[in-house]
Design a protein around this motif. Structure first.
Motif, PDB file in Angstrom:
ATOM      1  N   LYS A   1       0.829  -1.216   0.000  1.00  0.00           N
ATOM      2  CA  LYS A   1       0.000   0.000   0.000  1.00  0.00           C
ATOM      3  C   LYS A   1       0.859   1.261   0.000  1.00  0.00           C
ATOM      4  CE  LYS A   1      -3.352   2.443   2.908  1.00  0.00           C
ATOM      5  NZ  LYS A   1      -4.122   2.396   4.175  1.00  0.00           N
ATOM      6  N   LEU A   2       1.946   1.259   0.754  1.00  0.00           N
ATOM      7  CA  LEU A   2       2.781   2.450   0.899  1.00  0.00           C
ATOM      8  C   LEU A   2       3.887   2.535  -0.150  1.00  0.00           C
ATOM      9  CD1 LEU A   2       3.229   2.450   4.790  1.00  0.00           C
ATOM     10  CD2 LEU A   2       1.633   3.815   3.421  1.00  0.00           C
ATOM     11  N   GLY A   3       4.012   1.510  -1.020  1.00  0.00           N
ATOM     12  CA  GLY A   3       5.078   1.532  -2.026  1.00  0.00           C
ATOM     13  C   GLY A   3       6.442   1.256  -1.424  1.00  0.00           C
ATOM     14  N   ASN A   4       6.461   0.400  -0.404  1.00  0.00           N
ATOM     15  CA  ASN A   4       7.716   0.064   0.253  1.00  0.00           C
ATOM     16  C   ASN A   4       8.101  -1.378  -0.033  1.00  0.00           C
ATOM     17  OD1 ASN A   4       7.682   2.599   1.395  1.00  0.00           O
ATOM     18  ND2 ASN A   4       6.713   1.907   3.291  1.00  0.00           N
ATOM     19  N   ILE A   5       9.284  -1.744   0.373  1.00  0.00           N
ATOM     20  CA  ILE A   5       9.746  -3.129   0.317  1.00  0.00           C
ATOM     21  C   ILE A   5      10.639  -3.351   1.531  1.00  0.00           C
ATOM     22  CG2 ILE A   5      11.822  -2.674  -1.073  1.00  0.00           C
ATOM     23  CD1 ILE A   5      11.236  -5.349  -2.513  1.00  0.00           C
ATOM     24  N   SER A   6      10.615  -4.571   2.084  1.00  0.00           N
ATOM     25  CA  SER A   6      11.321  -4.847   3.335  1.00  0.00           C
ATOM     26  C   SER A   6      12.334  -5.970   3.152  1.00  0.00           C
ATOM     27  CB  SER A   6      10.343  -5.239   4.446  1.00  0.00           C
ATOM     28  OG  SER A   6       9.474  -4.170   4.756  1.00  0.00           O
ATOM     29  N   HIS A   7      13.400  -5.849   3.915  1.00  0.00           N
ATOM     30  CA  HIS A   7      14.390  -6.920   4.026  1.00  0.00           C
ATOM     31  C   HIS A   7      14.175  -7.583   5.389  1.00  0.00           C
ATOM     32  CE1 HIS A   7      18.367  -8.652   5.052  1.00  0.00           C
ATOM     33  NE2 HIS A   7      18.360  -8.985   3.778  1.00  0.00           N
ATOM     34  N   PHE A   8      13.879  -8.883   5.374  1.00  0.00           N
ATOM     35  CA  PHE A   8      13.501  -9.598   6.583  1.00  0.00           C
ATOM     36  C   PHE A   8      14.542 -10.677   6.866  1.00  0.00           C
ATOM     37  CE2 PHE A   8      11.004 -12.586   9.154  1.00  0.00           C
ATOM     38  CZ  PHE A   8      10.430 -11.703  10.069  1.00  0.00           C
TER      39      PHE A   8
ATOM     40  N   LEU B   1      10.321   2.100  -2.349  1.00  0.00           N
ATOM     41  CA  LEU B   1      10.736   1.617  -3.663  1.00  0.00           C
ATOM     42  C   LEU B   1      11.256   2.748  -4.540  1.00  0.00           C
ATOM     43  CD1 LEU B   1       8.051  -1.094  -4.450  1.00  0.00           C
ATOM     44  CD2 LEU B   1      10.518  -1.437  -4.324  1.00  0.00           C
ATOM     45  N   GLU B   2      10.708   3.949  -4.394  1.00  0.00           N
ATOM     46  CA  GLU B   2      11.188   5.081  -5.185  1.00  0.00           C
ATOM     47  C   GLU B   2      12.616   5.426  -4.808  1.00  0.00           C
ATOM     48  OE1 GLU B   2       8.964   8.484  -5.824  1.00  0.00           O
ATOM     49  OE2 GLU B   2       7.197   7.445  -6.571  1.00  0.00           O
ATOM     50  N   ASP B   3      12.941   5.342  -3.496  1.00  0.00           N
ATOM     51  CA  ASP B   3      14.325   5.560  -3.086  1.00  0.00           C
ATOM     52  C   ASP B   3      15.219   4.444  -3.600  1.00  0.00           C
ATOM     53  OD1 ASP B   3      13.668   7.876  -1.804  1.00  0.00           O
ATOM     54  OD2 ASP B   3      13.480   6.947   0.182  1.00  0.00           O
ATOM     55  N   LEU B   4      14.678   3.218  -3.622  1.00  0.00           N
ATOM     56  CA  LEU B   4      15.459   2.074  -4.068  1.00  0.00           C
ATOM     57  C   LEU B   4      15.762   2.147  -5.560  1.00  0.00           C
ATOM     58  CD1 LEU B   4      16.543  -0.443  -2.551  1.00  0.00           C
ATOM     59  CD2 LEU B   4      14.610  -1.707  -3.495  1.00  0.00           C
ATOM     60  N   LEU B   5      14.768   2.572  -6.337  1.00  0.00           N
ATOM     61  CA  LEU B   5      14.939   2.636  -7.789  1.00  0.00           C
ATOM     62  C   LEU B   5      15.697   3.868  -8.241  1.00  0.00           C
ATOM     63  CD1 LEU B   5      11.388   1.423  -8.832  1.00  0.00           C
ATOM     64  CD2 LEU B   5      13.515   0.182  -9.150  1.00  0.00           C
ATOM     65  N   GLY B   6      15.726   4.913  -7.436  1.00  0.00           N
ATOM     66  CA  GLY B   6      16.443   6.133  -7.810  1.00  0.00           C
ATOM     67  C   GLY B   6      15.596   7.025  -8.696  1.00  0.00           C
TER      68      GLY B   6
END
Length: 533
Positions: free
Chosen positions: A135-142, A164-169
């Motif tokens: 929902k928030l456009g995030n991704i997690s490392h677990f 994800l926007e920070d991750l993709l640049g």
């Protein structure tokens, strides 16, 4: 061209993702590998002690990587330790506004469907979307934390969430306004984790060019959908470019034709020059043309012909050199038996007289003499070695003549390492004992010095001397009594160095003899090589 540009942008995006993931992976590795952090989150007992452990060990290790990160990330620790204080920050349902951290009880995830799925598949240390990430456009490392005591006991879980926007640049390389769409797809599930652009999620693939870029080490792939309209919009401009390029090509080809005509004329001039040099007897000149035209074939034919002629000339020259080398080696071989016969005769006489100590001393001296004489088959040795050879010979003679002769050596130190032809001093010293001695004792002086570009060696004695007629016969007749070594040395020097060098003898009957040997100072043939012409 459009595909190349888009793929370049996708590679940049992939590299940015890998860079960001590696940074988050390092944070995870730091917490996983910290023994102090593990011991702190397992601490039980007095609440005050646990409180100070939180302040001193747990919170600093969680906040330190957050401050160093270039992007906003959210760090969550799910602990199985019920005594550990719970730290709740902002609402997890809100976007990541700034770096924040949480310490939460394990019960908040233990009954979630995604967690049970991970436990069933035994997957760990992975990237996925859980809870509100989609929902928030995030991704997690677990990642699961295990105790260092047995590497099996679970002590907690670490979850690091990033946008994800920070991750993709940034998306500068993607003209999204032209209808290009960027997606991040999980291949294991086929779910699109991120979507940016104008194409719908279920857009028809026939209207787009689909480009894929895998992210190594993950199940994620970057997909870019490029509309056909974007690919064909520059066709008119490309047509004009092609016409312009063709026109320029015509001009360039005309210019190249002119240059080729000029170069052909120059090549012909060079071939004529080569033929003229052959007429003058210069067969070392060659012509190298690039390409595979008639000029190259003509030049190759001339080069082959010149090489063949030069080989014939070299063959004749080398045969002459080899002949002189053989003569030099034959003369060299004559010296050793001549000296050996005389020494063995003396050893035999001493043996008959029972002088075993002197026999032993002479045999040892003879051994040293021939070790220096052999010189590993080389024609030349250093002047220092030649003097050592003469000294060895004199040591042998001293056994026979005791103290009835004196020797003085005067050599300039800077020429001791100059290479000279071997066995050029010993024959003249030997002649002193054989032909110059007429009293109870005799003195010998050996001198060596540099004169310009020459090396001058002298063997001087105060013996009986010779008249001019005898000196002339020594230098010109190899069979003359006492002249065997003189002629031999003179011929070897001239063969190796040339006619300007050799032996000169000055003598006064009743007043002694001086033998002068002239050698070139710059000759470096110390390996038994070919004689210099």
């Amino acid at each position: 061209m459009a595909e190349t540009n888009i793929r370049t942008g996708m590679e940049q995006t992939r590299n940015n993702i890998l860079y960001q993931m590696d940074g988050i992976q390092r944070i995870s590795d730091t917490l996983f590998g910290s023994l102090a952090f593990q011991q702190a989150i397992q601490k039980k007992g007095d609440p005050l002690d646990i409180y100070w452990t939180m302040l001193d060990e747990i919170i600093p290790q969680m906040t330190a990587p957050l401050q160093l990160s270039g992007n906003d990330i959210r760090l969550m620790l799910y602990t199985l330790n019920s005594d550990l204080s719970i730290v709740r920050g902002d609402n997890l349902a809100e976007p990541i506004a700034q770096n924040d951290y949480y310490i939460l009880p394990f019960g908040e995830i233990s009954h979630s469907e995604w967690f049970r799925s991970l436990q069933a598949t035994e997957r760990d240390n992975i990237w996925l979307q859980i809870d509100t990430d989609s929902k928030l456009g995030n991704i997690s490392h677990f990642r699961r934390l295990v105790s260092y005591a047995d590497y099996k006991t679970e002590i907690g879980y670490v979850r690091i969430t990033v946008s994800l926007e920070d991750l993709l640049g940034d998306f500068v390389a993607f003209p999204l306004e032209e209808g290009i769409t960027l997606r991040l797809v999980d291949r294991s599930t086929g779910i699109s984790l991120y979507h940016r652009g104008m194409a719908e999620q279920n857009a028809s693939r026939e209207a787009y060019l689909s480009l894929l870029e895998e992210i190594p080490g993950t199940d994620f792939v970057i997909e870019t959908l490029v509309p056909n309209s974007y690919l064909s919009k520059d066709a008119g401009r490309l047509q004009r470019i092609i016409i312009t390029v063709c026109a320029i090509s015509f001009v360039v080809m005309a210019f190249i034709g002119y240059i080729v005509a000029r170069l052909s004329g120059r090549r012909m001039s060079r071939i004529v020059s080569l033929v003229r040099s052959f007429q003058e007897g210069n067969f070392l000149k060659r012509i190298q043309f690039s390409g595979n035209d008639e000029f190259v074939q003509i030049a190759d034919a001339f080069n082959v012909m010149a090489s063949s002629i030069q080989k014939l000339i070299d063959s004749v020259y080398i045969e002459g050199i080899q002949k002189k080398q053989a003569e030099l080696e034959a003369l060299q071989a004559q010296i050793n038996p001549h000296f050996l016969y005389n020494t063995l005769s003396t050893i035999g006489s001493l043996a008959n007289l029972g002088e075993t100590d002197k026999v032993t001393e002479m045999v040892q001296g003879l051994s040293r003499f021939y070790r220096l004489t052999l010189n590993q088959g080389r024609v030349c040795i250093e002047l220092e070695k030649e003097l050592e050879q003469v000294t060895t010979y004199l040591a042998i003679q001293r056994v026979k003549y005791a103290d009835t002769f004196t020797v003085h050596v005067d050599v300039e130190p800077d020429i001791l390492q100059v290479p000279v032809i071997k066995l050029i001093l010993q024959p003249f010293v030997e002649n002193v004992f054989k032909h110059a001695w007429f009293g109870d004792s005799i003195a010998i002086l050996i001198k060596a010095c540099r004169i310009g570009d020459l090396i001058e060696l002298k063997v001087i004695d105060n013996g009986i001397g010779m008249n001019p007629h005898t000196v002339e016969r020594l230098l010109n007749n190899s069979r003359q009594e006492g002249g065997y070594g003189v002629k031999n040395v003179d011929e070897r020097i001239k063969l190796l160095y040339g006619d300007p060098y050799g032996i000169q003898i000055a003598s006064i009957y009743g007043g002694g003899t001086t033998v002068r040997i002239l050698l070139p100072a710059g000759h470096q043939d110390g390996q038994g090589g070919e004689p210099r012409q």
